[in-house]
Motif scaffolding. Structure first.
Motif, PDB file in Angstrom:
ATOM      1  N   ASN A 168      -1.991  10.309 -14.084  1.00 12.26           N
ATOM      2  CA  ASN A 168      -0.535  10.132 -14.185  1.00 12.26           C
ATOM      3  C   ASN A 168       0.056   9.548 -12.910  1.00 12.26           C
ATOM      4  O   ASN A 168       1.048   8.811 -12.959  1.00 12.26           O
ATOM      5  CB  ASN A 168       0.133  11.465 -14.522  1.00 12.26           C
ATOM      6  CG  ASN A 168      -0.171  11.927 -15.938  1.00 12.26           C
ATOM      7  OD1 ASN A 168      -0.331  11.109 -16.840  1.00 12.26           O
ATOM      8  ND2 ASN A 168      -0.266  13.235 -16.146  1.00 12.26           N
ATOM      9  N   SER A 169      -0.556   9.844 -11.763  1.00 14.20           N
ATOM     10  CA  SER A 169      -0.033   9.315 -10.497  1.00 14.20           C
ATOM     11  C   SER A 169      -0.178   7.799 -10.407  1.00 14.20           C
ATOM     12  O   SER A 169       0.531   7.154  -9.640  1.00 14.20           O
ATOM     13  CB  SER A 169      -0.764   9.968  -9.316  1.00 14.20           C
ATOM     14  OG  SER A 169      -2.080   9.432  -9.157  1.00 14.20           O
ATOM     15  N   LEU A 170      -1.101   7.243 -11.180  1.00 15.08           N
ATOM     16  CA  LEU A 170      -1.322   5.801 -11.158  1.00 15.08           C
ATOM     17  C   LEU A 170      -0.315   5.042 -12.020  1.00 15.08           C
ATOM     18  O   LEU A 170      -0.276   3.811 -11.994  1.00 15.08           O
ATOM     19  CB  LEU A 170      -2.754   5.493 -11.611  1.00 15.08           C
ATOM     20  CG  LEU A 170      -3.857   6.020 -10.691  1.00 15.08           C
ATOM     21  CD1 LEU A 170      -5.229   5.875 -11.335  1.00 15.08           C
ATOM     22  CD2 LEU A 170      -3.828   5.315  -9.336  1.00 15.08           C
ATOM     23  N   SER A 171       0.492   5.772 -12.798  1.00 24.30           N
ATOM     24  CA  SER A 171       1.563   5.136 -13.580  1.00 24.30           C
ATOM     25  C   SER A 171       2.818   5.075 -12.721  1.00 24.30           C
ATOM     26  O   SER A 171       3.855   5.679 -13.030  1.00 24.30           O
ATOM     27  CB  SER A 171       1.826   5.939 -14.863  1.00 24.30           C
ATOM     28  OG  SER A 171       0.661   6.033 -15.646  1.00 24.30           O
ATOM     29  N   ASN A 172       2.689   4.344 -11.627  1.00 29.32           N
ATOM     30  CA  ASN A 172       3.756   4.342 -10.626  1.00 29.32           C
ATOM     31  C   ASN A 172       4.519   3.022 -10.549  1.00 29.32           C
ATOM     32  O   ASN A 172       5.349   2.834  -9.657  1.00 29.32           O
ATOM     33  CB  ASN A 172       3.170   4.672  -9.246  1.00 29.32           C
ATOM     34  CG  ASN A 172       2.005   3.740  -8.879  1.00 29.32           C
ATOM     35  OD1 ASN A 172       1.807   2.696  -9.509  1.00 29.32           O
ATOM     36  ND2 ASN A 172       1.246   4.123  -7.871  1.00 29.32           N
ATOM     37  N   GLY A 173       4.232   2.105 -11.459  1.00 26.40           N
ATOM     38  CA  GLY A 173       4.917   0.814 -11.452  1.00 26.40           C
ATOM     39  C   GLY A 173       4.298  -0.206 -10.521  1.00 26.40           C
ATOM     40  O   GLY A 173       4.571  -1.397 -10.641  1.00 26.40           O
ATOM     41  N   LYS A 174       3.448   0.247  -9.577  1.00 25.69           N
ATOM     42  CA  LYS A 174       2.794  -0.678  -8.649  1.00 25.69           C
ATOM     43  C   LYS A 174       1.350  -0.968  -9.046  1.00 25.69           C
ATOM     44  O   LYS A 174       0.812  -2.018  -8.720  1.00 25.69           O
ATOM     45  CB  LYS A 174       2.815  -0.107  -7.225  1.00 25.69           C
ATOM     46  CG  LYS A 174       4.208   0.095  -6.657  1.00 25.69           C
ATOM     47  CD  LYS A 174       4.172   0.394  -5.168  1.00 25.69           C
ATOM     48  CE  LYS A 174       3.417   1.655  -4.835  1.00 25.69           C
ATOM     49  NZ  LYS A 174       3.430   1.960  -3.384  1.00 25.69           N
ATOM     50  N   THR A 175       0.723  -0.018  -9.725  1.00 21.49           N
ATOM     51  CA  THR A 175      -0.671  -0.163 -10.136  1.00 21.49           C
ATOM     52  C   THR A 175      -0.736  -0.787 -11.526  1.00 21.49           C
ATOM     53  O   THR A 175       0.075  -0.451 -12.386  1.00 21.49           O
ATOM     54  CB  THR A 175      -1.360   1.223 -10.157  1.00 21.49           C
ATOM     55  OG1 THR A 175      -1.172   1.845  -8.880  1.00 21.49           O
ATOM     56  CG2 THR A 175      -2.840   1.095 -10.449  1.00 21.49           C
ATOM     57  N   PRO A 176      -1.671  -1.705 -11.771  1.00 21.28           N
ATOM     58  CA  PRO A 176      -1.828  -2.257 -13.120  1.00 21.28           C
ATOM     59  C   PRO A 176      -2.097  -1.147 -14.129  1.00 21.28           C
ATOM     60  O   PRO A 176      -2.477  -0.024 -13.752  1.00 21.28           O
ATOM     61  CB  PRO A 176      -3.050  -3.177 -12.977  1.00 21.28           C
ATOM     62  CG  PRO A 176      -3.122  -3.511 -11.529  1.00 21.28           C
ATOM     63  CD  PRO A 176      -2.623  -2.299 -10.809  1.00 21.28           C
ATOM     64  N   PRO A 177      -1.911  -1.418 -15.427  1.00 20.19           N
ATOM     65  CA  PRO A 177      -2.193  -0.403 -16.443  1.00 20.19           C
ATOM     66  C   PRO A 177      -3.610   0.158 -16.293  1.00 20.19           C
ATOM     67  O   PRO A 177      -4.560  -0.579 -16.058  1.00 20.19           O
ATOM     68  CB  PRO A 177      -2.051  -1.178 -17.757  1.00 20.19           C
ATOM     69  CG  PRO A 177      -1.125  -2.298 -17.432  1.00 20.19           C
ATOM     70  CD  PRO A 177      -1.414  -2.673 -16.011  1.00 20.19           C
ATOM     71  N   VAL A 178      -3.714   1.471 -16.404  1.00 18.87           N
ATOM     72  CA  VAL A 178      -4.993   2.153 -16.251  1.00 18.87           C
ATOM     73  C   VAL A 178      -5.476   2.632 -17.614  1.00 18.87           C
ATOM     74  O   VAL A 178      -4.717   3.233 -18.379  1.00 18.87           O
ATOM     75  CB  VAL A 178      -4.850   3.342 -15.279  1.00 18.87           C
ATOM     76  CG1 VAL A 178      -6.059   4.256 -15.357  1.00 18.87           C
ATOM     77  CG2 VAL A 178      -4.663   2.846 -13.853  1.00 18.87           C
ATOM     78  N   TYR A 179      -6.745   2.343 -17.907  1.00 17.21           N
ATOM     79  CA  TYR A 179      -7.359   2.783 -19.155  1.00 17.21           C
ATOM     80  C   TYR A 179      -8.449   3.796 -18.816  1.00 17.21           C
ATOM     81  O   TYR A 179      -9.529   3.419 -18.334  1.00 17.21           O
ATOM     82  CB  TYR A 179      -7.970   1.606 -19.909  1.00 17.21           C
ATOM     83  CG  TYR A 179      -7.001   0.494 -20.243  1.00 17.21           C
ATOM     84  CD1 TYR A 179      -6.242   0.535 -21.407  1.00 17.21           C
ATOM     85  CD2 TYR A 179      -6.846  -0.602 -19.386  1.00 17.21           C
ATOM     86  CE1 TYR A 179      -5.354  -0.493 -21.711  1.00 17.21           C
ATOM     87  CE2 TYR A 179      -5.964  -1.630 -19.683  1.00 17.21           C
ATOM     88  CZ  TYR A 179      -5.218  -1.571 -20.847  1.00 17.21           C
ATOM     89  OH  TYR A 179      -4.345  -2.592 -21.154  1.00 17.21           O
ATOM     90  N   ALA A 180      -8.164   5.083 -19.017  1.00 15.63           N
ATOM     91  CA  ALA A 180      -9.175   6.117 -18.807  1.00 15.63           C
ATOM     92  C   ALA A 180     -10.023   6.187 -20.070  1.00 15.63           C
ATOM     93  O   ALA A 180      -9.578   6.682 -21.104  1.00 15.63           O
ATOM     94  CB  ALA A 180      -8.505   7.456 -18.528  1.00 15.63           C
ATOM     95  N   VAL A 181     -11.256   5.677 -20.015  1.00 14.58           N
ATOM     96  CA  VAL A 181     -12.075   5.496 -21.218  1.00 14.58           C
ATOM     97  C   VAL A 181     -13.339   6.351 -21.204  1.00 14.58           C
ATOM     98  O   VAL A 181     -14.212   6.193 -22.051  1.00 14.58           O
ATOM     99  CB  VAL A 181     -12.449   4.006 -21.404  1.00 14.58           C
ATOM    100  CG1 VAL A 181     -11.206   3.173 -21.639  1.00 14.58           C
ATOM    101  CG2 VAL A 181     -13.235   3.473 -20.207  1.00 14.58           C
TER     102      VAL A 181
END
Length: 484
Positions: free
Chosen positions: A230-243
């Motif tokens: 959730n911390s990576l959904s900060n508007g600066k990091t590209p979309p993260v796919y936890a797969v």
């Protein structure tokens, strides 16, 4: 029906290659519109080279192929901190040629998959200009945890935006507040590469490259790392796919010859004779080994603990070399006198270990590990709690993460660092090792319960409706929607 071809490029390291192959399998098995090609770069490690050759010769799923690139002589003499960069630069023309053929084929035949983009290893984002040349998107694949990805990005922010000289933090007792961690983090557990001037520019370049990706795939799952993801959904990091968890489920056939098969049978038959959850498995990765003094302390701890054990004991490479260790021809040369006789009824010392098959065995109840992320994910998948003994790379960070942040492991020595030169080597004494063994195998029922529960969750997350299943679906949709 639109079909897409993806090109995956891992770095030439065993764990990263395994992760790339498993994610490629996951993609083609999930959606019959997808095809994947993996380019494997040459390695200076002969064991990794042998593994790669075995992989290319193995039976792979339809729509997945592996291409092993030839050695580039110009990179052979480069120092370790320049080796990977020089390999990628030297091989660019060949990769460009292969990808051009893929693209041409898709243009000539309407039934062929359309070249849809690249997935670069997080350490190979320097190849991003290839994606620009072919006018396709590129994604990054992070074989580490979401928390460490957040750490790397935070270090770049500290350096670029706050003007912090990271090289001055080395050997200090300082702690950092890292957004991807809920707890303060001790600087002494940062990878050495982040703190020395020779390699810090590479770390910062990698972090900068990751911010330019169209998206980042991570071998983790939301339920394991909710705060970090959730911390990576900060508007600066590209979309993260936890797969994840992306785990190699079938055994390792590296030693498929007659001797290897016999060793494998001996190991599995010995485990078959042990009670459920009674065995401590000690294994420290493809590069992990200890010198004789430390080996004797481990042996003493195992003998005094009285617990059953299966110990993958490897012979170190020469000083100053980070290369795969070898098996001992005679274990008596490094173990305490009489150790094998005294522990014959409770323990077994082996060389190379089929780690996945061992962790999957019901007799294994604990795992003393170097804390490579692949090993951690495997331990979680099979529900085996970890005793942390990190050696190099980001493993100290992972050890802190497992023990302090997630509460899924116990500490042997969290800030241990492999000493390649062999001088002033840190020695963990037998008392501390035995204390950790007893804690893991006897005392901490809560950790065992938490790991078993996380194992159950890890299976569900890959099923329809699970978080990783949904995340992979979003990634595939993004790939298909971007096709012209």
């Amino acid at each position: 029906m639109k079909k897409a071809e993806l090109v995956l490029i891992p770095i030439p390291a065993r764990g990263h290659i395994v992760s790339a192959v498993e994610i490629a399998k996951l993609l083609v098995q999930r959606d019959d519109r997808l095809s994947t090609t993996i380019f494997i770069y040459p390695s200076r490690n002969p064991v990794t080279t042998k593994d790669n050759e075995s992989l290319a010769a193995s039976t792979l799923p339809d729509r997945l192929r592996v291409i092993i690139l030839p050695s580039a002589e110009s990179s052979d003499t480069k120092p370790p901190n320049q080796f990977i960069t020089s390999v990628y630069e030297g091989q660019k023309p060949l990769v460009r040629e292969y990808v051009s053929k893929i693209k041409t084929q898709s243009e000539l035949s309407p039934d062929s998959p359309q070249f849809a983009g690249f997935i670069f290893d997080a350490y190979a984002t320097g190849l991003k200009d290839l994606a620009n040349e072919f006018d396709v998107p590129w994604y990054a694949f992070c074989a580490s945890d979401a928390a460490y990805l957040g750490c790397v990005l935070h270090l770049k922010d500290l350096h670029d935006e706050q003007g912090v000289d990271l090289t001055e933090l080395g050997n200090s007792d300082a702690e950092l507040e890292i957004p991807s961690l809920a707890n303060s983090f001790p600087v002494k557990c940062l990878p050495l590469s982040s703190l020395v001037k020779e390699t810090l520019p590479i770390v910062l370049e990698i972090a900068g490259g990751l911010t330019e990706a169209k998206g980042i795939l991570i071998n983790t799952f939301l339920e394991l790392e909710p705060h970090a993801v959730n911390s990576l959904s900060n508007g600066k990091t590209p979309p993260v796919y936890a797969v994840g968890p992306i785990v190699k489920h079938e055994g390792d056939d590296r030693d498929a010859g007659s001797d290897g098969s016999k060793n494998y049978r001996d190991i599995m038959e010995w485990l078959d004779d042990q009670a459920p959850s009674s065995v401590l498995f000690l294994c420290f990765g493809s590069l992990g080994s200890f010198r004789s003094e430390q080996v004797k302390e481990i042996a003493c701890a195992l003998e005094r603990s009285g617990h059953r054990f299966l110990w993958s004991l490897r012979k170190p490479s020469p000083s100053g070399k980070l290369k795969s260790p070898s098996d001992y021809e005679n274990l008596q040369e490094v173990l305490p006198e009489g150790f094998l006789d005294r522990t014959a009824k409770i323990g077994k010392v082996i060389g190379w270990a089929p780690q996945v098959d061992i962790l999957a065995h019901q007799a294994v109840g604990g795992f003393a590990s170097h804390c490579g992320w692949n090993s951690i994910i495997e331990s979680v998948w099979f529900g085996v709690p970890i005793a942390t003994w990190p050696l190099y790379a980001e493993q100290q960070y992972n050890a802190f993460y497992m023990v302090i942040e997630l509460g899924l492991g116990v500490e042997i020595k969290m800030d241990y660092t492999m000493n390649l030169q062999g001088d002033d080597e840190i020695i963990v004494n037998a008392d501390d090792i035995m204390k950790a063994i007893k804690h893991l195998m006897e005392e901490d029922k809560e950790i065992r319960k938490k790991v078993k529960e996380m194992s159950r969750i890890s299976e569900k997350t890959l099923m329809p409706g699970g978080s990783s299943h949904s995340s992979l679906g979003r990634f595939i949709d993004d790939i298909i929607e971007n096709l012209s």
